[in-house]
Design an enzyme around this catalytic site. Sequence first.
Site, PDB file in Angstrom:
ATOM      1  N   CYS A 161      -0.739   7.092  19.333  1.00  0.00           N
ATOM      2  CA  CYS A 161      -0.004   7.135  20.696  1.00  0.00           C
ATOM      3  C   CYS A 161       0.293   8.560  21.117  1.00  0.00           C
ATOM      4  O   CYS A 161       0.073   9.532  20.203  1.00  0.00           O
ATOM      5  CB  CYS A 161       1.395   6.599  20.900  1.00  0.00           C
ATOM      6  SG  CYS A 161       2.763   7.119  19.703  1.00  0.00           S
TER       7      CYS A 161
ATOM      8  N   HIS B 239       4.293   7.636   9.436  1.00  0.00           N
ATOM      9  CA  HIS B 239       4.101   6.805   8.419  1.00  0.00           C
ATOM     10  C   HIS B 239       2.631   6.468   8.297  1.00  0.00           C
ATOM     11  O   HIS B 239       2.193   5.386   8.509  1.00  0.00           O
ATOM     12  CB  HIS B 239       4.906   5.560   8.435  1.00  0.00           C
ATOM     13  CG  HIS B 239       6.511   5.779   8.054  1.00  0.00           C
ATOM     14  ND1 HIS B 239       7.576   5.078   8.725  1.00  0.00           N
ATOM     15  CD2 HIS B 239       7.139   6.698   7.440  1.00  0.00           C
ATOM     16  CE1 HIS B 239       8.580   5.620   8.587  1.00  0.00           C
ATOM     17  NE2 HIS B 239       8.404   6.452   7.605  1.00  0.00           N
TER      18      HIS B 239
ATOM     19  N   HIS C  89      15.290   1.992   8.523  1.00  0.00           N
ATOM     20  CA  HIS C  89      14.248   2.984   8.989  1.00  0.00           C
ATOM     21  C   HIS C  89      14.475   4.279   9.759  1.00  0.00           C
ATOM     22  O   HIS C  89      15.744   4.257  10.072  1.00  0.00           O
ATOM     23  CB  HIS C  89      13.414   1.900   9.934  1.00  0.00           C
ATOM     24  CG  HIS C  89      12.265   2.577  10.337  1.00  0.00           C
ATOM     25  ND1 HIS C  89      12.197   3.582  11.400  1.00  0.00           N
ATOM     26  CD2 HIS C  89      10.771   2.252  10.130  1.00  0.00           C
ATOM     27  CE1 HIS C  89      10.840   3.952  11.734  1.00  0.00           C
ATOM     28  NE2 HIS C  89      10.044   3.008  10.792  1.00  0.00           N
TER      29      HIS C  89
ATOM     30  N   GLU D 240      13.953   5.975  12.102  1.00  0.00           N
ATOM     31  CA  GLU D 240      14.194   5.957  13.437  1.00  0.00           C
ATOM     32  C   GLU D 240      15.538   5.328  13.746  1.00  0.00           C
ATOM     33  O   GLU D 240      16.191   5.864  14.482  1.00  0.00           O
ATOM     34  CB  GLU D 240      13.136   5.566  14.225  1.00  0.00           C
ATOM     35  CG  GLU D 240      13.227   5.211  15.827  1.00  0.00           C
ATOM     36  CD  GLU D 240      12.549   4.490  16.475  1.00  0.00           C
ATOM     37  OE1 GLU D 240      12.853   3.845  17.819  1.00  0.00           O
ATOM     38  OE2 GLU D 240      11.185   4.304  16.296  1.00  0.00           O
TER      39      GLU D 240
ATOM     40  N   THR E 263      12.011   1.561  19.162  1.00  0.00           N
ATOM     41  CA  THR E 263      10.710   1.497  19.744  1.00  0.00           C
ATOM     42  C   THR E 263       9.689   0.914  19.628  1.00  0.00           C
ATOM     43  O   THR E 263       8.861   0.465  20.443  1.00  0.00           O
ATOM     44  CB  THR E 263      10.547   3.067  20.144  1.00  0.00           C
ATOM     45  OG1 THR E 263      10.034   3.746  18.894  1.00  0.00           O
ATOM     46  CG2 THR E 263      11.678   4.099  20.814  1.00  0.00           C
TER      47      THR E 263
END
Length: 311
Positions: A12, A39, A136, A138, A173
């Site tokens: 992305c 990752h 995680h 994030e 997200t």
Amino acid sequence: MKILLAHHFGMCFGVRDALAQAENLAQRAPLTILGELVHNPIVRERLRAQGVAEASLDDPSGIGLPPMKHGLEAPATPTRVMITAHGASERKRAAWNAAGFEVVDGTCPLVRHAHGELKQLVRAGYFPVVIGRAGHVEVRGLTEDFSDAVVVDVPSDLLKLPRRDRYGVISQTTQPIQHVELMLRELRSLYPEAEVKFSDTVCKPTKNRQDALEELISQAELIVVVGGRESNNTRQLAATCRKAGRRTFHIERPDELRFADFAEIEVVGLTAGTSTLRETVEAVRTRLEEIAAGQLNQPAKRQPASVPVAP
């Protein structure tokens, strides 16, 4: 064997920009990334080859020297560090600044948006709830500045929420939007008297890849998902395939695919997570084409000889 490539797949814009930023910085001075930029092992190998080091986001005192580039002298002690595309808490950024480092921000803009949405909900008096994988990077970045924030991943996690009049909900997200919607329905069912305010922070690239995958699932017998095994959005793509009953291979490199795995497969789908390089997807597609060509060269199955029946 027919090979169908998803309409939306692979890296992305947030990951692409973070990678370009890291590579540009590394050309000018030593750079250390605080964790994995994304990752994906192939991306990490690419950065290491350019002399980029990694250090733990949690420990400003444990930073090491970047690897040497071929033919160059040993690098100077790094003073510049980079936040990964997954983002980080303000507390962690402050710790690195206080330790004397220049902190460069590689956070994906859509992750940064999620930070802003959670902050607004907390300021408005809502109890913070984050739908995502506990631990995680994030999710840690989203919650570390809010000590009472609760992370929920499956419906049973909602039972651990303290009773509050108002819940403010965002999502990691890279969560599938269908799962987020399920969690919201369960939350409202469990606490019907509470106000639940949801800010949709599932990123558009994740939604696009999930939607494109649904189309692949409707056409292919087997799905190949390319991306890091620790990548949440890539794991979610693979999980969606398996849930739909499709044979699924989650791979990181093309050489993981074997000819025998595709025996008698007529249609295979190919997709990739948002941290996967386009060239990796192309290499996997080439490998699938080689397998398809090999199928054409296999001898046809011999039919059993008919046995005369005695009168």
